[in-house]
Write a protein that holds these residues in place. Structure first.
Motif, PDB file in Angstrom:
ATOM      1  N   VAL A  71     -14.075  -9.992   6.516  1.00  0.00           N
ATOM      2  CA  VAL A  71     -13.679  -9.437   7.796  1.00  0.00           C
ATOM      3  C   VAL A  71     -13.703 -10.568   8.829  1.00  0.00           C
ATOM      4  O   VAL A  71     -14.721 -10.859   9.425  1.00  0.00           O
TER       5      VAL A  71
ATOM      6  N   THR B 113     -13.708 -12.506  11.998  1.00  0.00           N
ATOM      7  CA  THR B 113     -14.213 -11.957  13.257  1.00  0.00           C
ATOM      8  C   THR B 113     -14.171 -12.980  14.382  1.00  0.00           C
ATOM      9  O   THR B 113     -14.441 -14.168  14.154  1.00  0.00           O
TER      10      THR B 113
ATOM     11  N   HIS C   4     -13.255  -3.864  13.211  1.00  0.00           N
ATOM     12  CA  HIS C   4     -12.872  -2.560  12.656  1.00  0.00           C
ATOM     13  C   HIS C   4     -13.546  -1.440  13.448  1.00  0.00           C
ATOM     14  O   HIS C   4     -14.491  -1.684  14.205  1.00  0.00           O
ATOM     15  N   THR C   5     -13.045  -0.220  13.257  1.00  0.00           N
ATOM     16  CA  THR C   5     -13.621   0.918  13.987  1.00  0.00           C
ATOM     17  C   THR C   5     -14.876   1.458  13.296  1.00  0.00           C
ATOM     18  O   THR C   5     -15.474   2.411  13.784  1.00  0.00           O
ATOM     19  N   SER C   6     -15.262   0.847  12.186  1.00  0.00           N
ATOM     20  CA  SER C   6     -16.452   1.336  11.468  1.00  0.00           C
ATOM     21  C   SER C   6     -17.706   1.182  12.322  1.00  0.00           C
ATOM     22  O   SER C   6     -18.730   1.822  12.053  1.00  0.00           O
TER      23      SER C   6
ATOM     24  N   CYS D 288      -8.909  -3.071  17.654  1.00  0.00           N
ATOM     25  CA  CYS D 288      -9.665  -3.966  16.784  1.00  0.00           C
ATOM     26  C   CYS D 288      -9.037  -5.357  16.872  1.00  0.00           C
ATOM     27  O   CYS D 288      -7.876  -5.491  17.263  1.00  0.00           O
TER      28      CYS D 288
ATOM     29  N   ARG E 282      -8.578  -9.202  14.866  1.00  0.00           N
ATOM     30  CA  ARG E 282      -8.764 -10.166  13.780  1.00  0.00           C
ATOM     31  C   ARG E 282      -7.747 -11.278  13.974  1.00  0.00           C
ATOM     32  O   ARG E 282      -6.598 -11.000  14.331  1.00  0.00           O
TER      33      ARG E 282
ATOM     34  N   GLN F 275      -7.272   1.022  14.942  1.00  0.00           N
ATOM     35  CA  GLN F 275      -7.641   1.745  13.724  1.00  0.00           C
ATOM     36  C   GLN F 275      -8.102   3.142  14.098  1.00  0.00           C
ATOM     37  O   GLN F 275      -8.509   3.383  15.232  1.00  0.00           O
TER      38      GLN F 275
ATOM     39  N   GLU G 122     -10.876   5.906  12.567  1.00  0.00           N
ATOM     40  CA  GLU G 122     -11.986   5.984  11.621  1.00  0.00           C
ATOM     41  C   GLU G 122     -12.460   7.421  11.550  1.00  0.00           C
ATOM     42  O   GLU G 122     -12.809   8.018  12.571  1.00  0.00           O
TER      43      GLU G 122
ATOM     44  N   GLY H 148     -11.132   4.369   7.097  1.00  0.00           N
ATOM     45  CA  GLY H 148     -10.612   3.583   8.216  1.00  0.00           C
ATOM     46  C   GLY H 148      -9.185   3.167   7.914  1.00  0.00           C
ATOM     47  O   GLY H 148      -8.919   2.493   6.914  1.00  0.00           O
TER      48      GLY H 148
ATOM     49  N   GLY I 127      -5.229   1.806   9.661  1.00  0.00           N
ATOM     50  CA  GLY I 127      -4.590   1.137  10.802  1.00  0.00           C
ATOM     51  C   GLY I 127      -3.512   2.029  11.406  1.00  0.00           C
ATOM     52  O   GLY I 127      -2.684   2.577  10.688  1.00  0.00           O
TER      53      GLY I 127
END
Ligand code: DAH
Length: 346
Positions: free
Chosen positions: A145, A147, A166-168, A191, A193, A206, A208, A316, A318
């Motif tokens: 991931v 970041t 991410h939305t996690s 999100c 990246r 995203q 989730e 999750g 997109g």
């Protein structure tokens, strides 16, 4: 010459055209004033001076009246014929951006089955983005991931600040917010990246899903995914789960949906050659939607939930990706190009 007459005439004129005619009539080369002035030769000498003054006064007064009337008439509304039965002018209408529209659609689909829409921070601590999701510091899964870190002093226990990849990160926050299950969350947020190509932009969205309660199993997960696929992509869309690995779920899966172009067959009949050809959109009958799985006991524990009593699932996906799949778009960068010709199609 009758003062009253010219004044009434000027003040009664109905249009600039009419006023112009009066201006010529009085002040023009062959107009009344010039006629009066040339008549001066027939006036006895001793009266000439008084006569001249009178004519000049009359001229100034006409000029003034005409000027005033000109102002009045030009400030009036246009006298062009107005046809009330003509259709009105169509003004360009704005609309929601394709991403905002999809967010509304997705929210509606999940709200119908009791999910609560939340939006958790775009900037979070490493704890929210990783540790709380069973991804301890130095764990190799973190490298998957990519970041962006924020240049602020690290927190003693929560770590560095990151742009959420991410939305996690909403999972732990929602478990702590709700406290005791049932939890039904749909977290939609931006999100980040560091990627830029036809299927990635550095900022994206995203959604989730998180469901925690007693006796929650993969059956509930599959049923919810099927429901979403039919509602969002259209009737008859199927889902399938493929085994995968995520740190925060066990077991973990990747979800595919059946391709709407070939109906999940992977082939399309070529109308001209009457032969079967590989579907150009999916090549296999299926398109990858995103990640999912049963929430890892460590993640439940970290959220203050007894993993012996409760179980849950999460996914999750997109937003930009599901839009591409729904409409058959091939370049995500168009969404953010600001090109109105692209945006107004939706
Ligand atoms: N967070 C993952 C990603 O961005 C996607 C994901 C996978 C979310 C599995 C989940 C999950 O909730 O259970 O790649």
């Amino acid at each position: 010459m009758d003062n009253k007459k010219y004044e009434a005439e000027i003040n009664n004129s109905k249009s600039l055209v009419q006023l112009n005619e009066l201006e010529i009539k009085y002040l023009g080369r062959n107009g009344e004033i010039n006629k009066l002035l040339s008549a001066i030769k027939d006036i006895p000498n001793e009266e000439k001076r008084e006569y001249g003054q009178k004519v000049n006064l009359l001229k100034t007064s006409i000029v003034r009246s005409i000027e005033m009337m000109k102002k009045k008439l030009s400030s009036k509304k246009s006298e062009v014929f107005f046809d009330k039965t003509m259709p009105g002018k169509a003004y360009p209408k704005g609309s929601l951006h394709i991403v905002s529209f999809a967010i509304e659609e997705i929210t509606n689909v999940f709200e119908k089955i009791g999910f609560i829409r939340v939006s958790y921070p775009e900037v979070d601590w490493e704890y929210g983005a990783f540790e709380s999701l069973n991804m301890p510091a130095n764990h190799p899964a973190r490298d998957d991931v990519e970041t962006s870190f924020i240049d602020t002093p690290a927190h003693k226990t929560l770590g560095k600040m990151v742009l959420t990849p991410h939305t996690s990160n909403g999972q732990n926050r929602e478990m702590k917010r709700v406290g005791k299950p049932p939890i039904r969350m749909i977290n939609i947020s931006k999100c980040y990246r560091p990627n830029w190509d036809a299927t990635h932009t550095p900022m994206f969205h995203q959604f989730e899903g998180l469901c925690v309660d007693k006796d929650i199993s993969i059956v509930n997960l599959k049923g919810t995914l099927d429901y979403f696929a039919e509602k969002y992509f259209g009737k008859g869309t199927k889902t399938r789960l493929r085994p995968h690995h995520f740190q925060f779920t066990e077991p973990s899966f990747e979800v595919d949906i059946s391709c709407n172009v070939c109906g999940g067959k992977g082939t399309v009949r070529n109308a001209y050659m009457r032969s079967l050809q590989k579907c150009k959109v999916c090549k296999s009958g299926w398109l990858e939607l995103g990640g999912t799985g049963m929430v890892h006991p460590n993640v439940l524990k970290e959220g203050g939930i007894d993993s012996k009593k409760y179980s849950g699932w999460a996914f999750g996906f997109g937003i930009e990706r599901v839009i591409m799949m729904k409409y058959g778009l091939d370049d995500i960068r168009n969404y953010y190009s600001g090109d109105i010709r692209f945006l107004e199609q939706f």
